[in-house]
Design an enzyme around this catalytic site. Structure first.
Site, PDB file in Angstrom:
ATOM      1  CG  ASP A 297      -5.136  41.740 -36.106  1.00 13.12           C
ATOM      2  OD1 ASP A 297      -4.729  40.758 -36.767  1.00 13.12           O
ATOM      3  OD2 ASP A 297      -4.356  42.584 -35.624  1.00 13.12           O
TER       4      ASP A 297
HETATM    5  C1  NOJ Z   1      -2.004  39.774 -36.411  1.00 14.95           C
HETATM    6  C2  NOJ Z   1      -1.444  41.133 -36.666  1.00 14.95           C
HETATM    7  O1  NOJ Z   1      -1.855  42.022 -35.654  1.00 14.95           O
HETATM    8  C3  NOJ Z   1      -1.823  41.727 -38.001  1.00 14.95           C
HETATM    9  O2  NOJ Z   1      -1.051  42.886 -38.217  1.00 14.95           O
HETATM   10  C4  NOJ Z   1      -1.630  40.743 -39.109  1.00 14.95           C
HETATM   11  O3  NOJ Z   1      -1.967  41.325 -40.335  1.00 14.95           O
HETATM   12  C5  NOJ Z   1      -2.473  39.521 -38.812  1.00 14.95           C
HETATM   13  N1  NOJ Z   1      -2.014  38.928 -37.569  1.00 14.95           N
HETATM   14  C6  NOJ Z   1      -2.428  38.492 -39.934  1.00 14.95           C
HETATM   15  O4  NOJ Z   1      -1.234  37.837 -39.963  1.00 14.95           O
END
Ligand code: NOJ
Length: 771
Positions: A297
């Site tokens: 993430d």
């Molecule tokens: C953080 C989020 O937790 C995740 O769901 C997302 O896909 C990523 N950022 C990328 O934007």
């Protein structure tokens, strides 16, 4: 396209090798390979052999080209890095022209011409914005959700996006958690069905189809079980609960071919999910045979440092990569520390090779080497395809959940009569286009939204009715200066509609956990003022989570939960309120009576001292009433249970009948027997409607405790007035096995109760035995 470049003059040095890989390329093109296709491995290995260590590390690196959702790296040197083979993927870049320009650098300037994958959070539609995922799950209609995902894929891919960070399949049992809006609610069985639907819709029939976008199932794993519902917080659940409740939707997505997985932010059983070899390697690769790749993430590799398992980016890199995180999203740790660590022997070269292989395998499988570019003629999307718009309206209409529809004075408030003359429309969400898009609508455009006010006013114009609109208050306001105008509109109307709820951006989604779950600001006071006029008031709730609606449920005759319905919010609502459409959404999350009940979910274990209904107006009468698993100041039951939702018609259920009274665990475990449960459902009302017929079980006498009820089947059926249908469900090993005392997923001898009913608290029961 790319293969022609292998013949360019600048590549004579590697001509032979390239020719070899061209032969492999051509062979592989004849069929649509899946990630399991062994032919891909030959291509991957041929390319890997040509790569320098620097280029290998580059494939493991991903950056955001804009719109950060966390602390960014501040790097702006992507073109240079790409030209050096230093980036494997970019995200948050859209538009075929823009994407192609970056891709051109990778394809033409980098030594080995390895194309980039372009990703984006396409969560509930691309430009054509659908209801938020929690709303989509309330349709209980996986086929419709699959269609929504297909529409999103067609639009996203036409703008150069070939990878979405979706579906989010986190089981969420706590309404405080803001990200409950992004998933399919609290139930594992439903979550599995929805996970499969999203993957099929995004990826289509073949990853090579130019309209296919890679699915990324997230957030692996148990991110939704954050303590206190506070985002990014610790998760400390048992292995049994992990395997029983949280992992199955991920497995369902992987089994459906999901090409990628995202590791989560949480600390799971003391080991962060982004550095967890047990979940990332043992379970995902070892037990499930996942052949795609894992991306972290946003900065979750870097966050291993504040989480306390890494001292610096180098250690974070080591832990994440060796645990099984192949691609580093935005933390810059792999890019800046991995090379040195391989050279010094701290990270084995084989670990890097394996991660690169996984990423290249996906790139080959999706045909990126043959077709790295997007068709610029199709981009940017400026018009909304009528079929896509029709699809989002259909999903919105099936997502609405009718929570209450009482006969205040005789007839139910809904559906509204087509001859209703004057409607007062009040509330901060009645004419709010931006909020209808919900959270995570990266490319949604408020200009595409038809608001509730607009659609209602169009409808009333047709029937010579009159719409009186007054905002009344703002979502988070404490000022009552707008109340008088709203009340005066209500007094002049035959019916009052209040459009109230949350702010999608501020109060739902990532980093939007709430400690209070009431209508925000002074919206409830506004509602009270409207109700005090004595006019029939109908409440539409826009929210990304269950809200606490005790006063509302006690005093307002009709309540419709609308979630955030997307660009067709207005038409979908108006058609529903006037009865052109009969509501068929059902809750996929429990609505509590008080925050103190959270986490509140239907498939909990029984206690030795179950609460039952208690009379809260007096102290417990003796020890039998006192020593119960209950609150002294609130009921234990929810306000609205999982699976619940009303219709404009009525459905009657027969008792379930079973194909056998007893089966053996051995025959169920071997797959040689299956129980059929059937029931008859009749539409006893005067309108056609759809019912979500739900099958629940409870097992007792088992080696470990089992939930008081568990969903093990559902079917959405349409019935004309007076029509009956027989509904059949199968119970076999998949439905009856559970993680037992030896942590084996098996069917055990048990007494089983089966219910077929309209929600998780109703339905008539039948029993059978597993010997
Ligand atoms: C953080 C989020 O937790 C995740 O769901 C997302 O896909 C990523 N950022 C990328 O934007």
């Amino acid at each position: 396209m790319l293969k022609h470049r292998f013949f360019g003059v600048q590549f004579f040095g590697i001509m032979l090798l390239s020719l070899l890989s061209l032969v492999v390329n051509l062979q592989a093109q004849t069929a649509s390979p899946t990630l399991n296709d062994s032919k891909l491995d030959a291509r991957v290995n041929a390319l890997l052999r040509q790569m320098t260590l620097e280029e290998k590390v580059g494939q493991l690196v991903q950056y955001s080209a804009g719109s950060p959702t966390g602390p960014g790296t501040g790097r702006g040197d992507y073109p240079d890095m790409i030209a050096k083979g230093g980036i494997g993927s970019l995200f948050n870049l859209t538009g075929a022209r823009e994407v192609n320009a970056m891709q051109k650098i990778a394809v033409e300037k980098s030594r080995l011409h390895i194309p980039l994958i372009f990703g984006l959070d396409v969560i509930h539609g691309y430009r054509t914005t659908f209801p938020v995922p929690l709303g989509m799950s309330a349709t209980w209609n996986p086929a419709l959700v699959e269609k929504a995902a297909r529409v999103a894929a067609v639009e996203a891919s036409s703008e150069g996006v070939r990878w979405t960070f979706s579906p989010m399949v986190d089981i969420a049992r706590d309404a405080r958690w803001g990200r409950i809006v992004e998933g399919n609610g609290e139930d594992t069985y439903l979550g599995q069905a929805m996970a499969r639907a999203y993957v099929r819709g995004y990826q289509g029939a073949s990853l090579q189809d130019p309209s296919s976008i890679l699915a990324c199932v997230k957030h692996y794993v148990a991110y939704g079980a954050a303590e206190g519902g506070r985002d990014y917080n610790t998760v400390d659940i048992s292995d049994r609960s992990l395997r029983q409740a949280y992992l199955p939707p991920f497995k369902a997505a992987v089994d459906s071919g999901a090409a990628t997985v995202m590791s989560a932010f949480d600390d799971l059983q003391g080991v962060p999910s982004t550095a967890n070899p047990y979940t990332l390697t043992q379970i995902l690769r070892g037990e499930w045979g996942f052949r795609g790749f894992v991306v972290s993430d946003w900065n979750s590799v870097g966050e291993l440092i504040p989480q306390g398992v890494a001292l610096d980016p180098a250690m974070a890199t080591r832990k994440a990569l060796t645990a099984g995180v192949d691609m580093d999203m935005e933390s810059n740790s792999y890019a800046t520390t991995l090379l040195q660590q391989v050279k010094s022997g701290q990270v084995p070269q084989s670990v890097v090779d394996e991660a690169v292989r996984r990423i290249l395998r996906v790139k080959f499988a999706m045909g990126l080497f043959e077709h790295p570019y997007s068709d610029e003629a199709k981009s940017p999307i400026t018009t909304l395809d009528p079929e896509h718009v029709a699809a989002t309206r259909a999903v919105a209409e099936e997502s609405f959940v009718l929570l209450k529809n009482d006969a205040a004075s005789g007839a139910p408030v809904l559906p509204l009569s087509s001859t209703v003359k004057t409607i007062a429309l009040v509330g901060p969400l009645a004419d709010d286009a931006a909020n209808m898009l919900g959270s995570w609508s990266t490319k949604g455009d408020a200009k595409d939204v038809i608001t509730f006010r607009k659609a209602l006013s169009d409808r009333l114009e047709q029937s010579q009715g009159k719409l009186l609109y007054a905002k009344g208050t703002d979502i988070l306001s404490t000022s009552d200066t707008g109340f008088a105008e709203a009340v005066s509109a209500a007094r002049q109307a035959d019916v009052v509609i209040a459009a109230l709820g949350e702010d999608a951006g501020l109060m739902t989604g990532e980093a939007a956990s709430r400690a209070h779950l009431d209508l925000p600001g002074n919206q409830q006071q506004l509602l009270q003022a409207l109700a005090a006029t004595g006019k029939p008031v109908l409440l539409i709730v826009f929210s990304g989570r269950p809200l606490i609606l005790n006063w509302e449920a006690a005093h307002i005759p009709a309540i419709l939960e609308a979630w955030f319905p997307g660009i067709q919010a207005g038409p979908a609502l108006v058609r529903t309120l006037f009865g052109d459409v009969n509501p068929s959404g059902r809750l996929t999350t429990t609505f509590p009576r008080a925050v103190g009940q959270e986490p509140l979910y239907y498939n909990a274990m029984n206690t030795g001292r179950p609460a039952g209904d208690v009379d809260l107006t007096r102290p417990p009468n003796g020890a039998g009433e006192k020593y119960r698993s209950r609150y002294i100041d609130e009921q234990s039951s929810p306000l609205f249970p999982f699976g619940y939702g009303l219709s404009y018609t009525k459905f009657q259920y027969s008792s379930p009948s079973l194909s056998a009274q007893s089966l053996t665990a051995a025959s169920l475990n071997s797959g040689s027997s299956i129980l059929t449960v059937s029931g008859e459902v009749k539409n006893t009302g005067s309108r056609g409607g759809s019912e979500v017929v739900q099958l629940y079980i409870r097992q007792i006498g088992t080696s470990v405790t089992r939930p008081v009820r568990e969903l093990k089947g559902f079917q959405k059926i349409s019935l004309a007035p007076g029509e009956s249908k027989k509904v059949e469900f199968k119970l076999g090993k998949d439905e009856l096995a559970f993680w037992n005392i030896d942590m084996k997923n098996v069917v055990e001898p048990a007494k089983v109760t089966v219910w077929i009913g309209p929600n998780s608290t109703e339905g008539s029961a039948a029993q059978f035995t597993i010997n």
